[in-house]
Design an enzyme around this catalytic site. Structure first.
Site, PDB file in Angstrom:
ATOM      1  N   PRO A 257      14.429  67.418  21.735  1.00 34.64           N
ATOM      2  CA  PRO A 257      14.746  68.382  22.797  1.00 34.64           C
ATOM      3  C   PRO A 257      13.885  69.655  22.715  1.00 34.64           C
ATOM      4  CG  PRO A 257      16.624  68.098  21.292  1.00 34.64           C
ATOM      5  CD  PRO A 257      15.489  67.307  20.742  1.00 34.64           C
ATOM      6  N   GLU A 258      12.812  69.674  23.494  1.00 30.74           N
ATOM      7  CA  GLU A 258      11.990  70.880  23.612  1.00 30.74           C
ATOM      8  C   GLU A 258      12.145  71.405  25.038  1.00 30.74           C
ATOM      9  OE1 GLU A 258       8.120  70.300  21.817  1.00 30.74           O
ATOM     10  OE2 GLU A 258       8.986  69.090  20.214  1.00 30.74           O
TER      11      GLU A 258
ATOM     12  N   LYS B 213      14.404  76.648  25.298  1.00 31.52           N
ATOM     13  CA  LYS B 213      15.196  75.495  24.867  1.00 31.52           C
ATOM     14  C   LYS B 213      16.696  75.727  25.061  1.00 31.52           C
ATOM     15  CE  LYS B 213      11.988  74.726  21.088  1.00 31.52           C
ATOM     16  NZ  LYS B 213      11.973  74.445  19.648  1.00 31.52           N
TER      17      LYS B 213
ATOM     18  N   ARG C 195       7.898  72.316   9.148  1.00 38.76           N
ATOM     19  CA  ARG C 195       7.928  71.319  10.223  1.00 38.76           C
ATOM     20  C   ARG C 195       6.606  70.554  10.234  1.00 38.76           C
ATOM     21  NH1 ARG C 195      11.103  72.574  14.424  1.00 38.76           N
ATOM     22  NH2 ARG C 195      10.901  70.358  14.825  1.00 38.76           N
TER      23      ARG C 195
END
Ligand code: ZN
Length: 261
Positions: free
Chosen positions: A2-3, A55, A251
């Site tokens: 989900p971006e 977001k 990340r």
């Protein structure tokens, strides 16, 4: 993942199902929300609109109440036909809104809260967002560059692109794809990135993210993400995609060390 594009797509779908209507039922099946009395507080209120900001997703109700959600890695919004079974177990549903032929389901995700409009306007998580890369409004490049210049010059480009104060909507997937598209090494320090290079990153990826937000198929744009060890589609061989954790949150970034300089 989900971006920003995924959230804008969800806002569009949820908005089509709910905007302008009073829901038939609002349920909060998860025990976490048991005492919050959302069904009573939202009873009889029309949905005024559903917006994405980076977001974040905001579901606005008449009378100045707003449901604020942020999915991080785990959450989802789904619009189902009434009677259709969702892909996740019903126990994972935090919020279920039924309206006419639709059932809107929000599952998991760390942020789901009911705010007043005033509180939503001043909440720092929303008020301090950088320019939204997916929004229809022209992207504020000057503000993007200003925020980038205010940041630590030793920070790497890939890490800075994830910072929602600098640009809202880019997550781990688009960070890797955006740097590859622009031919820029995500490990370059901000001090060594020119304004023209920084703008090339956002100008290159914005149209793709906007397209993805219209149809919801982010995976159509996967060129190097999660392809470590495979030949670079632009230069490989010799270029092979590499991956390594980046930034404070470690990340994973994907990049081609040959053609991204
Ligand atoms: Zn390459």
């Amino acid at each position: 993942m989900p971006e920003g594009d995924t959230i804008h797509y969800a806002a569009k779908r949820v908005g089509e199902a709910l905007t302008g209507h009073v829901p038939d039922a609002i349920e909060t099946p998860h025990p976490r929300f048991g005492r919050d009395r959302w069904p009573e507080r939202l009873d009889g209120r029309q949905v005024g609109g559903v917006d994405a900001r980076g977001k974040h997703l905001l579901l606005r109700f008449a009378g100045g109440l707003v449901i604020h959600s942020h999915l991080r890695m785990t959450g989802s919004w789904r619009v189902l036909a009434r009677g259709e079974r969702g892909p996740r177990s019903p126990r994972a549903a935090w919020l279920v809104i039924t309206r006419g032929p639709y059932v809107v389901v929000q599952s998991n995700g760390p942020v789901l809260e009911l705010l007043t409009e005033a509180r939503a306007r001043t909440d720092p998580r929303l008020a301090q967002l950088g320019p939204d890369i997916v929004a229809a409004a022209p992207f504020d490049e000057a503000r993007f560059l200003r925020r980038l210049h205010e940041d630590d010059p030793t920070r790497t480009l890939g890490d800075a692109l994830l910072d929602q104060h600098i640009v809202a909507g880019i997550g781990n997937f688009w960070k890797s794809e955006a740097c590859w598209l622009a031919g820029l090494d995500p490990w370059r320090r901000l001090a060594d990135v020119t304004d023209a290079e920084a703008l090339a990153v956002v100008r290159g990826v914005r149209p793709l993210m906007r397209e993805s937000a219209r149809h919801g198929r982010q995976s159509d744009y996967r060129v190097i993400y999660d392809k470590a060890g495979l030949p670079c589609p632009r230069c490989g061989p010799p270029g092979l995609i590499r991956s390594r954790g980046q930034g404070d949150d470690n990340r994973t970034t994907y990049w081609c060390p040959v053609c991204q300089t």
